[in-house]
Each structure stands twice: as structure tokens, then as C-alpha cells.
Design a protein around this motif. Structure first.
Motif, short mmCIF file in Angstrom:
data_model
loop_
_atom_site.label_atom_id
_atom_site.label_comp_id
_atom_site.label_asym_id
_atom_site.label_seq_id
_atom_site.Cartn_x
_atom_site.Cartn_y
_atom_site.Cartn_z
N LEU A 229 1.27 12.15 -58.59
CA LEU A 229 0.22 12.07 -57.59
C LEU A 229 -1.15 11.75 -58.17
O LEU A 229 -1.98 11.13 -57.51
CB LEU A 229 0.13 13.38 -56.80
CG LEU A 229 1.43 13.85 -56.14
CD1 LEU A 229 1.21 15.21 -55.49
CD2 LEU A 229 1.91 12.83 -55.12
N ALA A 230 -1.39 12.21 -59.39
CA ALA A 230 -2.70 11.99 -60.01
C ALA A 230 -2.54 12.13 -61.51
O ALA A 230 -1.61 12.78 -62.01
CB ALA A 230 -3.73 13.00 -59.49
N SER A 231 -3.47 11.52 -62.25
CA SER A 231 -3.40 11.64 -63.71
C SER A 231 -4.78 11.53 -64.32
O SER A 231 -5.69 10.91 -63.75
CB SER A 231 -2.47 10.58 -64.30
OG SER A 231 -3.05 9.29 -64.29
N GLU B 10 -5.27 17.74 -49.98
CA GLU B 10 -6.54 18.44 -49.88
C GLU B 10 -7.06 18.84 -51.26
O GLU B 10 -8.25 18.73 -51.55
CB GLU B 10 -6.37 19.68 -49.00
CG GLU B 10 -7.66 20.47 -48.77
CD GLU B 10 -7.43 21.68 -47.89
OE1 GLU B 10 -8.32 22.55 -47.86
OE2 GLU B 10 -6.38 21.76 -47.23
N PHE B 11 -6.13 19.29 -52.10
CA PHE B 11 -6.52 19.68 -53.46
C PHE B 11 -7.12 18.50 -54.20
O PHE B 11 -8.17 18.61 -54.85
CB PHE B 11 -5.30 20.21 -54.23
CG PHE B 11 -5.55 20.45 -55.68
CD1 PHE B 11 -6.13 21.64 -56.12
CD2 PHE B 11 -5.23 19.49 -56.63
CE1 PHE B 11 -6.37 21.86 -57.46
CE2 PHE B 11 -5.48 19.70 -57.98
CZ PHE B 11 -6.05 20.90 -58.39
N LEU B 12 -6.45 17.34 -54.13
CA LEU B 12 -6.94 16.18 -54.86
C LEU B 12 -8.27 15.69 -54.31
O LEU B 12 -9.09 15.16 -55.05
CB LEU B 12 -5.89 15.06 -54.81
CG LEU B 12 -4.62 15.34 -55.62
CD1 LEU B 12 -3.56 14.29 -55.33
CD2 LEU B 12 -4.92 15.40 -57.11
N GLU B 13 -8.47 15.88 -53.02
CA GLU B 13 -9.73 15.47 -52.41
C GLU B 13 -10.88 16.35 -52.90
O GLU B 13 -11.98 15.87 -53.19
CB GLU B 13 -9.62 15.56 -50.88
CG GLU B 13 -10.84 15.06 -50.14
CD GLU B 13 -11.00 13.55 -50.22
OE1 GLU B 13 -12.15 13.09 -50.25
OE2 GLU B 13 -9.97 12.85 -50.26
N ASP B 14 -10.60 17.65 -53.01
CA ASP B 14 -11.66 18.62 -53.27
C ASP B 14 -11.82 19.01 -54.74
O ASP B 14 -12.91 19.39 -55.17
CB ASP B 14 -11.44 19.89 -52.45
CG ASP B 14 -11.51 19.64 -50.96
OD1 ASP B 14 -12.12 18.63 -50.57
OD2 ASP B 14 -10.94 20.44 -50.20
N ARG B 15 -10.72 18.92 -55.52
CA ARG B 15 -10.77 19.57 -56.82
C ARG B 15 -10.35 18.68 -57.99
O ARG B 15 -10.17 19.15 -59.09
CB ARG B 15 -9.89 20.83 -56.81
CG ARG B 15 -10.17 21.74 -55.62
CD ARG B 15 -9.78 23.17 -55.87
NE ARG B 15 -10.70 23.83 -56.77
CZ ARG B 15 -10.54 25.08 -57.20
NH1 ARG B 15 -9.49 25.78 -56.82
NH2 ARG B 15 -11.41 25.64 -58.02
N VAL C 171 -8.95 8.11 -64.79
CA VAL C 171 -8.38 8.93 -63.73
C VAL C 171 -7.68 8.02 -62.73
O VAL C 171 -8.20 6.96 -62.38
CB VAL C 171 -9.47 9.76 -63.01
CG1 VAL C 171 -8.85 10.62 -61.90
CG2 VAL C 171 -10.23 10.64 -64.00
N ALA C 172 -6.50 8.45 -62.29
CA ALA C 172 -5.79 7.71 -61.25
C ALA C 172 -5.31 8.69 -60.20
O ALA C 172 -4.84 9.78 -60.52
CB ALA C 172 -4.59 6.96 -61.85
N VAL C 173 -5.42 8.31 -58.93
CA VAL C 173 -4.90 9.09 -57.82
C VAL C 173 -4.06 8.15 -56.96
O VAL C 173 -4.52 7.05 -56.62
CB VAL C 173 -6.03 9.72 -56.98
CG1 VAL C 173 -5.45 10.49 -55.79
CG2 VAL C 173 -6.89 10.64 -57.84
N ARG C 174 -2.83 8.57 -56.68
CA ARG C 174 -1.92 7.70 -55.96
C ARG C 174 -2.54 7.19 -54.66
O ARG C 174 -3.03 7.97 -53.84
CB ARG C 174 -0.61 8.43 -55.66
CG ARG C 174 0.41 7.58 -54.90
CD ARG C 174 1.77 8.23 -54.89
NE ARG C 174 2.35 8.26 -56.23
CZ ARG C 174 2.97 7.24 -56.83
NH1 ARG C 174 3.07 6.08 -56.20
NH2 ARG C 174 3.47 7.37 -58.05
#
Length: 278
Positions: A129-131, A8-13, A143-146
Motif C-alpha cells: 500500500l505504501a513504501s 485513513e492512516f495513510l492520509e493522516d500519518r 515515498v510511494a502510496v498506491r
């Protein structure tokens, strides 16, 4: 439970993280670029291991900003670990961890060259999870998101496959940072069809692999802040990473070294075999 919260965090923020990285560079790094006084540059382990006031201030900025964005998270930053090595242990804990290299390529930054970047990765239980990879002087953000791919300045990127018969261009650990055994392993790349060279900023080398501008890396150290962001970036762009024994690189450490990240599986296996002396 926490996995759902992180998703949820990665989706929103995720964009808020990008904003924090850009602001850290704008406030603490770029005003000091080509403006450093002699007393603002110090040696850590030796003359090739430098830290500047920009490194320390940017890491402090990001530590505050990132933990505010994700309450309960920890930060493993290069400069914090230099001051207290036990900080590194958070990588093996249960809390989400921000992995921060405030100025990756400090030597280039000190010399007034543009080849440096800020690296931030979000990991949980050893999985990145993300970078975010930000080259402030170059005005580039990756930007990368798993599981969701990788972008460069907002556009999707793919590493692509090396053309059959093409020379493999490899960025390698700088000789100043290798043991005798590692030097011997890296010498395996000095063969027909391979063109090795010493690396610059690890983060920017990984970005070049993710964009298909460089074929592979071959690194002999495993500090998470140098590799976490870039390895996810390469993977999400379609690339592969492997240690010399054929296992994926682990950010928590204990890897067989050297290891490689490459734009495609065939290139990764070719480089791995050469490093292993096969």
C-alpha cells in the motif's frame, strides 16, 4: 473495514512513518557509519550475508515505532525472520504488515560506502500500500502510496520510457546469490543492446529505475524486505514488474524467477524475454 482504516492512516500519518524512518537512521545507523568495530559485524548464512549492530538496533527501533503508529499491525523484518523464520508467515495473514529492511546494502555499509538505505513498506493481504526508501548517507527519501504516485525528496517522479534504440542498462543479482540455473537465465542479458551489471543495494536500484536513471533490474531472489518498497515505488512512477513467466511479482512468494522491474512496459517485456530465453 480495515481497508478504510488503512486509507485513513495513510492520509493522516504517512509523514509520521517518514519521521520514524529518519529517526531510526539518525539514532541507530548513522552514528555507526564508518565507526563499526570488528565484533559489531557478523556473518549470517555466509561471508556475503552480513549483519551489524546497526541492522539489529534499527529494526528494533522501527518495530516499536511502526506498531505504535498502527496498533494491531505486524512487522516482518529481515533480522526478526533470521531469528525466527515463522515471522515471515505474517505476510499471508489478515493484519496489516510492515515490511522492514533496516540496512539494505549491509556490505556497502560495512565498507563505509554511501550506497545503502532503509526500506519500509506497508502491506495488507499481499498488496503493498505504501513504501518509504531512505538513503540516509545520501540524504534522499522516496515515498510511494498506491494510486497516489511516487515522490523523491518531496517532488513527483516518473520513470519515463526508454529512448528507441537505446542500450538497456540492467542491474542484476550478484553472482554470489544465484544458482546455476539463474546464472544461465541472467546470461541471456549478455546480448547486443543490453548492458547488465551486478546490483548494489536493491532499494537504491529500484529508486534509480523509478527516476529513469536505470532501465531495469533482474533479480533472482524474492525476500519481501528487499523488493516490496521498491516495486511499489517503480509502479507508482509508471514502471512495470513481471516474473520470467509474465506474471506480476508477489511479495508473498512462490514466484517464477528471475523477475524484472523496468521503467516501462516495453523494456520489461524485452528483459523478461531474454531471461526466459525467448
Amino acid at each position: 473495514m480495515i481497508e478504510g482504516l488503512l486509507a485513513e492512516f495513510l492520509e493522516d500519518r504517512s509523514s509520521h512513518v517518514e519521521e520514524a524512518v529518519r529517526k531510526a537512521a539518525a539514532v541507530e545507523i548513522m552514528p555507526r557509519f564508518r565507526q563499526l568495530a570488528a565484533h559489531e559485524v557478523l556473518e549470517k548464512s555466509g561471508p556475503h550475508d552480513l549483519v551489524t549492530v546497526a541492522d539489529r538496533r534499527a529494526e528494533e527501533f522501527l518495530t516499536q515505532a511502526l506498531t505504535e503508529l498502527l496498533p494491531g499491525s505486524a512487522v516482518v523484518g529481515e533480522e526478526a525472520v533470521a531469528a525466527d523464520p515463522s515471522v515471515y508467515d505474517a505476510l499471508g495473514g489478515d493484519a496489516p504488515v510492515w515490511i522492514v529492511d533496516p540496512v539494505d546494502g549491509t556490505r556497502q555499509f560495512v565498507r563505509g560506502e554511501e550506497g545503502f538505505c532503509t526500506l519500509v513498506a506497508l502491506a495488507h493481504r499481499g498488496e503493498v500500500l505504501a513504501s518509504w526508501t531512505y538513503g540516509a548517507a545520501l540524504d534522499v527519501m522516496a515515498v510511494a502510496v498506491r494510486g497516489r504516485g511516487a515522490t523523491f525528496n518531496g517532488a513527483a517522479i516518473r520513470s519515463g520510457a526508454l529512448a528507441p534504440g537505446a542500450v538497456i542498462e540492467v542491474a542484476t543479482s550478484h553472482p554470489d546469490y544465484t544458482t546455476d540455473d539463474q546464472k544461465r537465465a541472467l546470461l541471456g542479458l549478455r546480448t547486443d543492446g543490453v548492458s547488465p551489471r551486478p546490483c548494489g543495494s536493491a532499494g537504491l536500484e529500484y529508486l534509480a529505475v523509478a527516476r529513469g536513471e536505470l532501465d531495469a533490474t533482474a533479480f533472482s531472489w524474492e525476500l519481501a524486505w528487499d523488493h516490496a518498497a521498491g516495486l511499489l515505488l517503480v509502479t507508482e512512477a509508471g514502471g512495470v514488474h513481471t516474473t520470467v513467466t509474465g506474471e506480476p511479482f508477489r511479495i508473498t512468494g512462490g514466484n517464477a524467477l528471475p523477475f524484472t522491474a523496468a521503467r516501462d512496459a516495453a523494456t520489461a517485456e524485452r528483459v523478461r524475454g531474454l531471461l526466459a530465453g525467448e
